[in-house]
Motif scaffolding. Sequence first.
Motif, PDB file in Angstrom:
ATOM      1  N   ASP A  11       0.643  -1.280   0.003  1.00  0.00           N
ATOM      2  CA  ASP A  11       0.177  -0.020   0.022  1.00  0.00           C
ATOM      3  C   ASP A  11       0.876   1.210  -0.045  1.00  0.00           C
ATOM      4  N   PRO A  12       1.075   1.942  -1.125  1.00  0.00           N
ATOM      5  CA  PRO A  12       2.094   3.021  -1.226  1.00  0.00           C
ATOM      6  C   PRO A  12       1.673   4.155  -0.250  1.00  0.00           C
ATOM      7  N   LYS A  13       0.440   4.317   0.115  1.00  0.00           N
ATOM      8  CA  LYS A  13       0.173   5.301   1.221  1.00  0.00           C
ATOM      9  C   LYS A  13       0.577   4.912   2.609  1.00  0.00           C
ATOM     10  N   ASN A  14       0.622   3.620   2.867  1.00  0.00           N
ATOM     11  CA  ASN A  14       0.635   3.038   4.248  1.00  0.00           C
ATOM     12  C   ASN A  14       1.803   1.863   4.323  1.00  0.00           C
ATOM     13  N   GLN A  15       2.909   2.192   3.836  1.00  0.00           N
ATOM     14  CA  GLN A  15       3.944   0.966   3.650  1.00  0.00           C
ATOM     15  C   GLN A  15       4.142   0.227   5.094  1.00  0.00           C
ATOM     16  N   ASN A  16       4.457  -1.042   4.962  1.00  0.00           N
ATOM     17  CA  ASN A  16       4.984  -1.964   6.154  1.00  0.00           C
ATOM     18  C   ASN A  16       6.104  -1.605   6.229  1.00  0.00           C
ATOM     19  N   VAL A  17       6.716  -1.528   7.492  1.00  0.00           N
ATOM     20  CA  VAL A  17       8.064  -1.061   7.808  1.00  0.00           C
ATOM     21  C   VAL A  17       8.156  -2.252   8.926  1.00  0.00           C
ATOM     22  N   GLY A  18       9.658  -2.969   8.908  1.00  0.00           N
ATOM     23  CA  GLY A  18       9.902  -3.777   9.893  1.00  0.00           C
ATOM     24  C   GLY A  18      10.966  -3.414  10.832  1.00  0.00           C
ATOM     25  N   LEU A  19      11.275  -4.354  11.798  1.00  0.00           N
ATOM     26  CA  LEU A  19      12.434  -3.855  12.859  1.00  0.00           C
ATOM     27  C   LEU A  19      13.387  -4.770  12.220  1.00  0.00           C
ATOM     28  N   THR A  20      14.709  -4.397  12.829  1.00  0.00           N
ATOM     29  CA  THR A  20      15.788  -5.266  12.603  1.00  0.00           C
ATOM     30  C   THR A  20      15.939  -6.481  13.400  1.00  0.00           C
ATOM     31  N   PHE A  21      16.649  -7.291  13.307  1.00  0.00           N
ATOM     32  CA  PHE A  21      17.150  -8.266  14.181  1.00  0.00           C
ATOM     33  C   PHE A  21      17.441  -7.636  15.419  1.00  0.00           C
ATOM     34  N   GLU A  22      18.310  -6.850  15.500  1.00  0.00           N
ATOM     35  CA  GLU A  22      18.835  -6.106  16.731  1.00  0.00           C
ATOM     36  C   GLU A  22      17.809  -5.586  17.622  1.00  0.00           C
ATOM     37  N   GLU A  23      16.831  -4.832  16.784  1.00  0.00           N
ATOM     38  CA  GLU A  23      15.883  -4.165  17.456  1.00  0.00           C
ATOM     39  C   GLU A  23      14.956  -5.364  18.248  1.00  0.00           C
ATOM     40  N   LEU A  33      11.204 -12.520  27.541  1.00  0.00           N
ATOM     41  CA  LEU A  33      10.315 -13.735  27.019  1.00  0.00           C
ATOM     42  C   LEU A  33      10.839 -13.988  25.577  1.00  0.00           C
ATOM     43  N   ARG A  34      10.659 -15.121  25.310  1.00  0.00           N
ATOM     44  CA  ARG A  34      10.910 -15.702  23.850  1.00  0.00           C
ATOM     45  C   ARG A  34       9.802 -15.266  23.060  1.00  0.00           C
ATOM     46  N   PHE A  35       9.893 -14.834  21.924  1.00  0.00           N
ATOM     47  CA  PHE A  35       9.019 -14.558  21.008  1.00  0.00           C
ATOM     48  C   PHE A  35       8.726 -15.841  19.986  1.00  0.00           C
ATOM     49  N   PRO A  36       7.579 -16.225  19.450  1.00  0.00           N
ATOM     50  CA  PRO A  36       7.160 -17.206  18.643  1.00  0.00           C
ATOM     51  C   PRO A  36       7.981 -16.776  17.191  1.00  0.00           C
ATOM     52  N   LYS A  37       8.292 -17.836  16.279  1.00  0.00           N
ATOM     53  CA  LYS A  37       9.144 -17.489  15.090  1.00  0.00           C
ATOM     54  C   LYS A  37       8.078 -16.941  14.169  1.00  0.00           C
ATOM     55  N   ALA A  38       6.734 -17.353  14.039  1.00  0.00           N
ATOM     56  CA  ALA A  38       5.904 -16.469  13.328  1.00  0.00           C
ATOM     57  C   ALA A  38       5.811 -14.821  13.599  1.00  0.00           C
ATOM     58  N   TYR A  39       5.863 -14.702  14.921  1.00  0.00           N
ATOM     59  CA  TYR A  39       5.684 -13.330  15.490  1.00  0.00           C
ATOM     60  C   TYR A  39       7.107 -12.669  14.975  1.00  0.00           C
ATOM     61  N   ILE A  40       8.138 -13.035  15.316  1.00  0.00           N
ATOM     62  CA  ILE A  40       9.437 -12.498  14.905  1.00  0.00           C
ATOM     63  C   ILE A  40       9.365 -12.280  13.428  1.00  0.00           C
ATOM     64  N   ASP A  41       8.900 -13.260  12.439  1.00  0.00           N
ATOM     65  CA  ASP A  41       8.822 -13.055  11.085  1.00  0.00           C
ATOM     66  C   ASP A  41       7.831 -11.688  10.684  1.00  0.00           C
ATOM     67  N   TYR A  42       6.836 -11.718  11.394  1.00  0.00           N
ATOM     68  CA  TYR A  42       5.980 -10.369  11.547  1.00  0.00           C
ATOM     69  C   TYR A  42       6.537  -9.143  11.664  1.00  0.00           C
ATOM     70  N   LEU A  43       7.378  -9.003  13.028  1.00  0.00           N
ATOM     71  CA  LEU A  43       7.984  -7.848  13.378  1.00  0.00           C
ATOM     72  C   LEU A  43       9.095  -7.653  12.401  1.00  0.00           C
ATOM     73  N   LEU A  44       9.844  -8.538  11.624  1.00  0.00           N
ATOM     74  CA  LEU A  44      10.621  -7.943  10.621  1.00  0.00           C
ATOM     75  C   LEU A  44      10.276  -7.502   9.576  1.00  0.00           C
ATOM     76  N   ASN A  45       8.738  -7.789   9.160  1.00  0.00           N
ATOM     77  CA  ASN A  45       8.013  -7.468   7.853  1.00  0.00           C
ATOM     78  C   ASN A  45       7.197  -6.105   8.359  1.00  0.00           C
ATOM     79  N   ALA A  46       6.659  -6.033   9.389  1.00  0.00           N
ATOM     80  CA  ALA A  46       5.690  -4.925   9.840  1.00  0.00           C
ATOM     81  C   ALA A  46       5.696  -4.486  11.283  1.00  0.00           C
ATOM     82  N   GLY A  47       7.216  -4.528  12.071  1.00  0.00           N
ATOM     83  CA  GLY A  47       6.962  -4.344  13.282  1.00  0.00           C
ATOM     84  C   GLY A  47       7.046  -2.675  13.725  1.00  0.00           C
ATOM     85  N   LYS A  48       7.526  -1.979  12.704  1.00  0.00           N
ATOM     86  CA  LYS A  48       7.469  -0.611  12.853  1.00  0.00           C
ATOM     87  C   LYS A  48       6.135   0.148  12.487  1.00  0.00           C
TER      88      LYS A  48
END
Length: 188
Positions: A11-23, A33-48
Amino acid sequence: MEKFNFRFVDDPKNQNVGLTFEEIDALKEKMGLRFPKAYIDYLLNAGKNSNLFNVETNSNELQKIQKELRLELNLLNVFQNEEILCIKKNFEAYYFFNLSENKGKPTLYILSEICINENWNAFQKRITKGEGEDFVTFINRLAEREYGITITQHLKNIPLHIIALPIAIVFIVVAGVMILIEKIWGEN
């Protein structure tokens, strides 16, 4: 890292922005806490920023809502000895994972107040599962609701259309014949 089939929408008007591995690692360390793998993948793609489902990534706010949720769960006497991860608070709804389930694609639970009578004067706190069986399905349903179905999903519907087309043609022919017969009998 395992890839999950999230439907991320361009969506050009509302881009997904992910977090870095370090963040993400810093967030996990602060939360303890540990984070589930699916949630980590989500954060990498749309965490910010997510154009569908923004989650909390401020560690202080996360710890605060984590404690609030734990108090609510204790009052309800549920998930007592379970390790939970609250990822978002929206109004009076808490979105969380039960980390004790130990799934790669975790179930998303929602704790919210539900009206239990028709006069809207009695409410009850309830825990429901997010739409679908897991977090990936939940996000994909949000994407479908917001942005419509994908071309791939349209293509998957082709066999249904192929089967439905002859049935529709037969129905139209039968209806036309019935109308014609009715007109002929009506004139006599």
